[in-house]
Enzyme design. Structure first.
Site, PDB file in Angstrom:
ATOM      1  N   GLY A 102       0.835  -1.199   0.000  1.00  0.00           N
ATOM      2  CA  GLY A 102       0.000   0.000   0.000  1.00  0.00           C
ATOM      3  C   GLY A 102       0.865   1.242   0.000  1.00  0.00           C
ATOM      4  O   GLY A 102       2.091   1.173   0.054  1.00  0.00           O
ATOM      5  N   ASP A 103       0.228   2.425  -0.101  1.00  0.00           N
ATOM      6  CA  ASP A 103       0.954   3.706  -0.095  1.00  0.00           C
ATOM      7  C   ASP A 103       1.916   3.834  -1.269  1.00  0.00           C
ATOM      8  O   ASP A 103       2.958   4.477  -1.160  1.00  0.00           O
ATOM      9  CB  ASP A 103       1.713   3.887   1.230  1.00  0.00           C
ATOM     10  CG  ASP A 103       0.792   3.894   2.433  1.00  0.00           C
ATOM     11  OD1 ASP A 103      -0.078   4.777   2.488  1.00  0.00           O
ATOM     12  OD2 ASP A 103       0.936   3.019   3.294  1.00  0.00           O
TER      13      ASP A 103
ATOM     14  N   GLY B 248       1.178   5.214  -4.251  1.00  0.00           N
ATOM     15  CA  GLY B 248       0.903   6.379  -5.088  1.00  0.00           C
ATOM     16  C   GLY B 248      -0.243   6.153  -6.057  1.00  0.00           C
ATOM     17  O   GLY B 248      -0.274   6.744  -7.132  1.00  0.00           O
TER      18      GLY B 248
ATOM     19  N   GLY C 266      -3.462   7.026  -5.769  1.00  0.00           N
ATOM     20  CA  GLY C 266      -4.289   8.214  -5.942  1.00  0.00           C
ATOM     21  C   GLY C 266      -3.675   9.184  -6.931  1.00  0.00           C
ATOM     22  O   GLY C 266      -4.373   9.785  -7.761  1.00  0.00           O
TER      23      GLY C 266
ATOM     24  N   HIS D  96      -5.169   8.319   0.005  1.00  0.00           N
ATOM     25  CA  HIS D  96      -4.592   8.504  -1.318  1.00  0.00           C
ATOM     26  C   HIS D  96      -4.250   9.986  -1.460  1.00  0.00           C
ATOM     27  O   HIS D  96      -5.138  10.840  -1.447  1.00  0.00           O
ATOM     28  CB  HIS D  96      -5.571   8.073  -2.412  1.00  0.00           C
ATOM     29  CG  HIS D  96      -5.745   6.592  -2.493  1.00  0.00           C
ATOM     30  ND1 HIS D  96      -6.612   5.985  -3.368  1.00  0.00           N
ATOM     31  CD2 HIS D  96      -5.153   5.588  -1.809  1.00  0.00           C
ATOM     32  CE1 HIS D  96      -6.535   4.662  -3.222  1.00  0.00           C
ATOM     33  NE2 HIS D  96      -5.665   4.409  -2.276  1.00  0.00           N
ATOM     34  N   THR D  97      -2.957  10.282  -1.560  1.00  0.00           N
ATOM     35  CA  THR D  97      -2.511  11.662  -1.644  1.00  0.00           C
ATOM     36  C   THR D  97      -2.526  12.137  -3.090  1.00  0.00           C
ATOM     37  O   THR D  97      -1.982  11.480  -3.976  1.00  0.00           O
ATOM     38  CB  THR D  97      -1.083  11.803  -1.072  1.00  0.00           C
ATOM     39  OG1 THR D  97      -1.098  11.369   0.297  1.00  0.00           O
ATOM     40  CG2 THR D  97      -0.622  13.251  -1.118  1.00  0.00           C
TER      41      THR D  97
ATOM     42  N   GLY E 214      -0.546   9.858   9.754  1.00  0.00           N
ATOM     43  CA  GLY E 214       0.598  10.723  10.000  1.00  0.00           C
ATOM     44  C   GLY E 214       1.783   9.998  10.615  1.00  0.00           C
ATOM     45  O   GLY E 214       2.846  10.585  10.823  1.00  0.00           O
TER      46      GLY E 214
ATOM     47  N   LYS F 236       7.919   7.930  -7.454  1.00  0.00           N
ATOM     48  CA  LYS F 236       8.931   8.510  -6.560  1.00  0.00           C
ATOM     49  C   LYS F 236      10.375   8.189  -6.963  1.00  0.00           C
ATOM     50  O   LYS F 236      11.251   8.060  -6.106  1.00  0.00           O
ATOM     51  CB  LYS F 236       8.664   8.095  -5.109  1.00  0.00           C
ATOM     52  CG  LYS F 236       7.418   8.754  -4.516  1.00  0.00           C
ATOM     53  CD  LYS F 236       7.454   8.753  -3.005  1.00  0.00           C
ATOM     54  CE  LYS F 236       6.400   9.677  -2.427  1.00  0.00           C
ATOM     55  NZ  LYS F 236       6.490   9.792  -0.964  1.00  0.00           N
TER      56      LYS F 236
ATOM     57  N   ASP G 280      12.372  10.228  -8.245  1.00  0.00           N
ATOM     58  CA  ASP G 280      13.181  11.402  -7.905  1.00  0.00           C
ATOM     59  C   ASP G 280      13.751  11.346  -6.499  1.00  0.00           C
ATOM     60  O   ASP G 280      14.790  11.947  -6.207  1.00  0.00           O
ATOM     61  CB  ASP G 280      12.349  12.677  -8.061  1.00  0.00           C
ATOM     62  CG  ASP G 280      11.053  12.628  -7.250  1.00  0.00           C
ATOM     63  OD1 ASP G 280      10.284  11.659  -7.440  1.00  0.00           O
ATOM     64  OD2 ASP G 280      10.816  13.543  -6.442  1.00  0.00           O
TER      65      ASP G 280
ATOM     66  N   SER H 223       7.169   8.151 -12.386  1.00  0.00           N
ATOM     67  CA  SER H 223       6.831   9.396 -11.697  1.00  0.00           C
ATOM     68  C   SER H 223       8.088  10.001 -11.092  1.00  0.00           C
ATOM     69  O   SER H 223       8.842   9.326 -10.389  1.00  0.00           O
ATOM     70  CB  SER H 223       5.792   9.119 -10.607  1.00  0.00           C
ATOM     71  OG  SER H 223       5.600  10.256  -9.807  1.00  0.00           O
TER      72      SER H 223
END
Length: 423
Positions: free
Chosen positions: A11-12, A14, A16, A40-41, A302, A331, A333, A412
Site C-alpha cells: 500500500g501507499d 501512489g 491516488g 490517497h494523496t 501521520g 517517486k 526522484d 513518476s
C-alpha cells in the site's frame, strides 16, 4: 476500456496520484473495496489532498465518481471528506458522486471495537488505523450490517439497526467492559451523517447499463496493495477486504464486467505502514534519511512509514497476483541523493536463497539478499522524456522492469500531476 489501478506492495504506492493523472481519459472512477483506513494523496490545481473514501477522480470535471458495494461506507468520514474538498472549490453533487445502495454502512461501534481490540492485543496488535475496518468486514460477513439503501425507510432501518445494536452491545459490555450504544446515539448519527448522504445513494444497475451502452471508460481504484490482501497478503497483517484487481467488478457493483487493463503501482523503493514482516526494511540513520527524502508519513495516520530498498521478490509476486499488464513506478526522484542504490533481489530463508515470495509464516525468517546499482546523483524532477533521464536512472528502470516481468509504462518523478514520464 475498463482499467483497474492497484497497489503492488504493502500500500501507499501512489495510486491516488496515478488515478488523478489518467482519469482524464475515463468517464467513471470507482472505489471498490476498503474504507477510510488509508489515504490517497493527490496534488493538483485545487491543492494537496489526502482522500480516504472519495475516489481520486472527484477532481476531474465530467467524471462520475462511484463508491461501490465492496466499500466500508462510513457516513461520518465520507460526509466530512465531501465538505473538506468542497471547501477547496471542488464540486461534489449527486451528478458526479454516486454511492451504491448495496454498500454496507460502517456503524458507530465499529471504530470503538477496533480501538478496544487493539488495546486488548497490546504488543501483539496488528497495527490497525482504528477506523473500524476489521470489525466492519467481520460483521458484514455475519450479515450484521445495514445497507445504504435501507436509509430511505427510517422505521424499518431503525428496527433492523436496533436488533444489531442489541447483539453488539453484548460484545461491548460483556467482552470489553465498555458502555453500550443507545438508540439516542444512533438517531443522532443517522440525522447528522446519514440523511445528508441520501441524495447520493442509489441502485447502480441502470448506471452501469448506461455505461456499457455508451462505451464509457471505467477506472477502478483500489486501496492498499497486494501484500495486504485478505487472501494473498502477509496474513494476519492484512486488511479485511480484497485488494486484488479481479475483485474490482464485484466490489464496484458490476460483477459481469471484464477488465481490459490492470495498472500496478509500485514505488522506486519500498515503504510499509503498519505491522507485519517487511524483509527489505531499513533502520537507523539510513532509514531516517530515505523517510525524510520521500516524506514518508501515513496520509491517514501521520505515523512514520517503514522504509527499505526496492523488493524484487515481493513486487514480482504482487504483479502476478494482480495480473498487472503495466506498471507505474513512482517517486524515482527521491532516490537522486544516493551514490549507489540497494535492491533486494532475493530472500534468504533457512539459509537458502529464493526468488519466490514465501508462505506468510516463513516471512519472519526471511532476510534480504541485496545487490547495488549505480546512482545518478542529480535532480530528475524536471525530466519528462525517458531518454532525457541520466543513463543510470534509465538502467535502474530497465533493470526493475526485467526483474519483475512487467512493462513499466509510467515513471513518476514528482508528486504533481505533470511530473510524469510516459514510455
Amino acid at each position: 476500456m475498463n482499467t483497474a489501478i492497484v497497489g503492488i506492495n504493502w500500500g501507499d504506492e501512489g495510486k491516488g496520484r496515478m488515478v488523478d493523472l489518467i482519469s482524464e481519459d475515463y468517464d467513471v472512477v470507482v472505489r471498490y473495496q476498503g474504507g477510510g483506513n488509508a489515504g490517497h494523496t493527490v496534488i493538483n490545481e485545487y491543492g494537496k489532498f489526502a482522500l480516504h473514501l472519495l475516489p481520486s477522480g472527484i477532481f476531474r470535471k465530467g467524471v462520475v465518481s462511484v463508491i461501490g458495494n465492496g466499500v466500508a461506507a462510513d457516513p461520518e468520514s465520507l460526509l466530512n471528506e465531501i465538505r473538506y474538498v468542497r471547501d477547496k472549490g471542488v464540486s461534489v453533487t449527486p451528478a458526479n458522486l454516486k454511492i451504491s445502495s448495496r454498500a454496507s454502512l460502517l456503524l458507530p461501534w465499529h471504530k470503538e471495537l477496533d480501538c478496544l481490540e487493539e488495546q486488548r492485543l497490546a504488543d501483539k496488535k496488528f497495527g490497525s488505523t482504528k477506523q473500524g475496518i476489521a470489525p466492519f468486514y467481520s460483521d458484514k460477513y455475519q450479515k450484521k450490517t445495514v445497507l445504504a439503501g435501507e436509509l430511505f425507510d427510517e422505521e424499518a432501518f431503525f428496527t433492523h439497526l436496533e436488533s444489531i445494536m442489541e447483539w453488539k452491545n453484548l460484545t461491548l459490555e460483556k467482552v470489553y467492559g465498555a458502555a453500550p450504544t443507545t438508540r439516542e446515539q444512533l438517531k443522532e448519527w443517522y440525522d447528522t451523517y446519514c440523511v445528508p448522504l441520501m441524495p447520493f445513494i442509489g441502485d447502480l444497475d441502470g448506471f452501469y447499463d448506461d455505461c456499457k451502452e455508451n462505451d464509457k471508460n471505467i477506472l477502478f481504484e483500489a486501496q492498499l496493495g497486494s501484500l495486504r490482501d485478505i487472501d494473498y497478503g502477509i496474513h494476519p497483517y492484512t486488511t479485511s477486504s480484497s485488494t486484488i484487481a479481479a475483485y474490482a467488478p464485484i466490489g464496484a457493483g458490476a460483477p459481469a464486467m471484464k477488465l481490459d487493463e490492470v495498472l500496478g503501482v509500485v514505488k522506486a523503493y519500498s515503504t510499509c505502514v503498519g505491522e507485519g514482516p517487511f524483509t527489505s526494511e531499513w533502520f537507523g540513520e539510513e532509514a531516517d534519511k530515505l523517510r525524510e527524502a520521500g516524506g514518508e508519513y501515513g496520509a491517514k495516520t501521520g505515523r512514520p512509514r517503514r522504509v527499505g530498498s526496492f523488493d524484487v521478490v515481493a513486487t514480482r509476486y504482487g504483479v502476478k497476483v494482480q495480473g498487472a499488464t503495466a506498471v507505474a513506478l513512482t517517486k524515482m526522484d527521491v532516490l537522486s541523493y544516493m551514490d549507489k542504490i540497494p535492491v533486494c533481489t532475493k530472500y534468504i530463508v533457512n539459509g537458502s536463497r529464493t526468488d519466490r515470495f514465501p508462505f506468510p509464516s516463513l516471512l519472519d525468517k526471511a532476510e534480504p539478499y541485496t545487490e547495488y546499482l549505480p546512482g545518478w546523483g542529480t535532480d530528475i524532477s524536471g525530466v519528462r522524456k525517458f531518454e532525457d533521464l541520466p543513463k543510470e536512472a534509465q538502467d535502474y528502470v530497465l533493470y526493475i522492469e526485467k526483474q519483475i516481468g512487467c512493462f513499466i509504462k509510467y515513471v513518476s518523478v514528482g508528486p504533481e500531476r505533470d511530473s510524469i514520464i510516459i514510455r
